[in-house]
Design a protein around this motif. Structure first.
Motif, PDB file in Angstrom:
ATOM      1  N   UNK A  69       0.683  -1.499  -0.131  1.00  0.00           N
ATOM      2  CA  UNK A  69       0.327   0.324  -0.062  1.00  0.00           C
ATOM      3  C   UNK A  69       0.872   1.285   0.109  1.00  0.00           C
ATOM      4  N   UNK A  70       2.031   1.254   0.605  1.00  0.00           N
ATOM      5  CA  UNK A  70       3.103   2.072   0.948  1.00  0.00           C
ATOM      6  C   UNK A  70       3.640   2.344  -0.558  1.00  0.00           C
ATOM      7  N   UNK A  71       4.339   1.636  -1.464  1.00  0.00           N
ATOM      8  CA  UNK A  71       4.599   1.725  -3.085  1.00  0.00           C
ATOM      9  C   UNK A  71       3.140   2.390  -3.654  1.00  0.00           C
ATOM     10  N   UNK A  72       2.298   1.587  -3.564  1.00  0.00           N
ATOM     11  CA  UNK A  72       1.248   2.242  -4.391  1.00  0.00           C
ATOM     12  C   UNK A  72       1.523   4.275  -4.203  1.00  0.00           C
ATOM     13  N   UNK A  73       1.299   4.320  -3.110  1.00  0.00           N
ATOM     14  CA  UNK A  73       0.931   5.667  -2.920  1.00  0.00           C
ATOM     15  C   UNK A  73       1.683   6.298  -3.342  1.00  0.00           C
ATOM     16  N   UNK A  74       2.882   5.651  -3.806  1.00  0.00           N
ATOM     17  CA  UNK A  74       3.839   6.986  -4.714  1.00  0.00           C
ATOM     18  C   UNK A  74       3.907   6.262  -6.092  1.00  0.00           C
ATOM     19  N   UNK A  75       3.997   5.007  -5.741  1.00  0.00           N
ATOM     20  CA  UNK A  75       4.080   5.334  -7.623  1.00  0.00           C
ATOM     21  C   UNK A  75       2.600   4.124  -7.910  1.00  0.00           C
ATOM     22  N   UNK A  76       1.741   5.279  -8.910  1.00  0.00           N
ATOM     23  CA  UNK A  76       1.002   4.890  -9.148  1.00  0.00           C
ATOM     24  C   UNK A  76       0.561   3.943 -10.761  1.00  0.00           C
ATOM     25  N   UNK A  77       1.477   3.858 -11.269  1.00  0.00           N
ATOM     26  CA  UNK A  77       1.973   3.047 -11.694  1.00  0.00           C
ATOM     27  C   UNK A  77       2.688   1.571 -12.089  1.00  0.00           C
ATOM     28  N   UNK A  78       2.227   1.472 -10.534  1.00  0.00           N
ATOM     29  CA  UNK A  78       3.175  -0.104 -10.492  1.00  0.00           C
ATOM     30  C   UNK A  78       1.991  -1.355 -10.706  1.00  0.00           C
ATOM     31  N   UNK A 110      -7.354  -5.768   7.042  1.00  0.00           N
ATOM     32  CA  UNK A 110      -8.244  -5.409   6.561  1.00  0.00           C
ATOM     33  C   UNK A 110      -8.076  -4.451   5.464  1.00  0.00           C
ATOM     34  N   UNK A 111      -7.943  -3.184   6.177  1.00  0.00           N
ATOM     35  CA  UNK A 111      -8.678  -1.678   4.988  1.00  0.00           C
ATOM     36  C   UNK A 111      -7.349  -1.962   3.466  1.00  0.00           C
ATOM     37  N   UNK A 112      -6.363  -2.809   4.475  1.00  0.00           N
ATOM     38  CA  UNK A 112      -4.778  -2.055   3.364  1.00  0.00           C
ATOM     39  C   UNK A 112      -5.150  -3.934   2.098  1.00  0.00           C
ATOM     40  N   UNK A 113      -5.499  -4.231   2.287  1.00  0.00           N
ATOM     41  CA  UNK A 113      -6.040  -5.483   1.273  1.00  0.00           C
ATOM     42  C   UNK A 113      -7.325  -5.041   0.872  1.00  0.00           C
ATOM     43  N   UNK A 114      -8.435  -4.056   0.902  1.00  0.00           N
ATOM     44  CA  UNK A 114      -8.988  -3.408   0.705  1.00  0.00           C
ATOM     45  C   UNK A 114      -8.547  -2.611  -0.947  1.00  0.00           C
ATOM     46  N   UNK A 115      -7.587  -1.769  -0.162  1.00  0.00           N
ATOM     47  CA  UNK A 115      -7.299  -0.368  -1.003  1.00  0.00           C
ATOM     48  C   UNK A 115      -6.605  -1.691  -2.478  1.00  0.00           C
ATOM     49  N   UNK A 116      -5.486  -2.812  -1.462  1.00  0.00           N
ATOM     50  CA  UNK A 116      -4.943  -3.188  -2.955  1.00  0.00           C
ATOM     51  C   UNK A 116      -6.001  -3.995  -3.834  1.00  0.00           C
ATOM     52  N   UNK A 117      -7.212  -4.639  -3.575  1.00  0.00           N
ATOM     53  CA  UNK A 117      -7.759  -5.449  -4.253  1.00  0.00           C
ATOM     54  C   UNK A 117      -9.275  -4.169  -5.705  1.00  0.00           C
TER      55      UNK A 117
END
Length: 342
Positions: free
Chosen positions: A199-208, A228-235
């Motif tokens: 999630x931290x990577x996705x916040x800084x690298x939107x094209x990951x 749970x919150x992090x998994x919701x964001x990842x999915x």
């Protein structure tokens, strides 16, 4: 053994009676065009429940396994004798690119998904339409750094003498600069990480996720329980990255393995997977998957008939199925007469 087999027969019949169609299956028109035998598959080989719109034969030996020759050699060097029950059913589905949910007592073993996934990733022509960027084709999310280290080491060991996929371990803390400056090894196709790090990577690298074709949730029941919150964001990011016209010609696969079936996993299947291949090797977890609920009513033997009539005497806006088990054939006749004539 006879009692265990009988219990599994009863469980499979009950699940098929209560839940005959696969979760999140295709439209009614598409299902109508398919053969009825393909709507659902319940296998009883050593107590395995399989629920899917397709029927795949389990690979009961390494010769039948959808695994490359190089990987088979590496597995043999590690004294791997052959696929266990769960692997026998999961490997063909993964090797075919199907979405998979597997619940097993050995659901924490990475070998449940790694060999067929690595074999799939070693087919470069499959990903010829992917953007040429130094970003992963597969991401494995693990419930903790220790498990992530273990999985990454296994990947490196198994790909040592085959086409190099350069698996990378991505673990970042809360320092924004650490996440911003993250760089993958050139040619990295597989990333192993944890929910918080990803999630931290996705916040800084939107094209990951721009090249992502395979998302693996290792220990999915634990992941949802602890993050749970992090998994919701990842999915959500996975859906947004894959549900675009440009990705229709590329593989899109979500693999979830764990030890227990949970309500969060039901949402995972319905919201994120298309025609999932569900494999469950534990009878109790299969009952949860089929939404089989048990209510105990204690009564004297002479009160069974009146209690049964009371339980059957209900009104509901929608039709409900009722399955009654008895101890012998005589009781079947008795219950039938009571139910028919009140």
């Amino acid at each position: 053994m006879a009692i265990w087999t009988r219990q599994w027969r009863v469980t499979n019949i009950l699940l098929q009676f209560l839940n005959p169609d696969p979760l999140n299956s295709k439209s009614e028109l598409e299902m109508h065009l398919q053969q009825p035998s393909q709507k659902m598959a319940f296998d009883l080989w050593n107590g395995v429940l399989v629920h899917s719109v397709i029927k795949l034969s389990p690979c009961r030996s390494m010769e039948m396994a959808p695994v490359s020759l190089d990987l088979k050699k590496e597995l043999c060097k590690k004294k791997f004798v052959g696929p266990n029950i769960a692997q026998a059913y999961c490997w063909p589905a993964i090797g075919r690119g199907c979405d998979l949910v597997a619940v097993s007592q050995k659901g924490d073993d990475p070998l449940l998904y790694i060999p067929p996934l690595l074999t799939f990733l070693q087919l470069p022509s499959v990903y010829s339409f992917q953007p040429r960027r130094n970003l992963p084709l597969a991401i494995i999310v693990c419930p903790g750094q220790q498990k992530a280290h273990f999985v990454c080491q296994m990947l490196m060991d198994l790909t040592r003498f085959s086409r190099t996929l350069y698996p990378s371990l991505v673990l970042v803390g809360q320092d924004p600069e650490e996440t911003k400056n993250i760089k993958l090894i050139k040619g990295c196709d597989v990333v192993v990480t944890t929910p918080h790090s990803l999630v931290r990577v996705l916040q800084k690298h939107c094209l990951f996720f721009i090249r992502l074709s395979h998302l693996v949730l290792d220990g999915v029941d634990v992941l949802f329980d602890e993050a749970m919150d992090e998994m919701t964001t990842i999915l959500q990011c996975f859906r947004e990255a894959t549900n675009v016209p440009e990705r229709l010609s590329t593989p899109q696969q979500l693999i979830a393995v764990g030890k227990h079936w949970t309500k969060q996993m039901e949402s995972l299947v319905k919201e994120n997977q298309s025609d999932p291949y569900v494999v469950i090797t534990a009878m109790e977890e299969a009952a949860l998957y089929g939404n089989v609920q048990q209510v105990v009513q204690l009564c004297l033997d002479c009160e069974k008939t009146s209690l049964l009539l009371t339980m059957l005497d209900f009104t509901s806006e929608c039709l409900q199925k009722t399955l009654i088990f008895t101890n012998c054939a005589e009781e079947v006749d008795h219950v039938f007469k009571v139910g028919s004539y009140g």
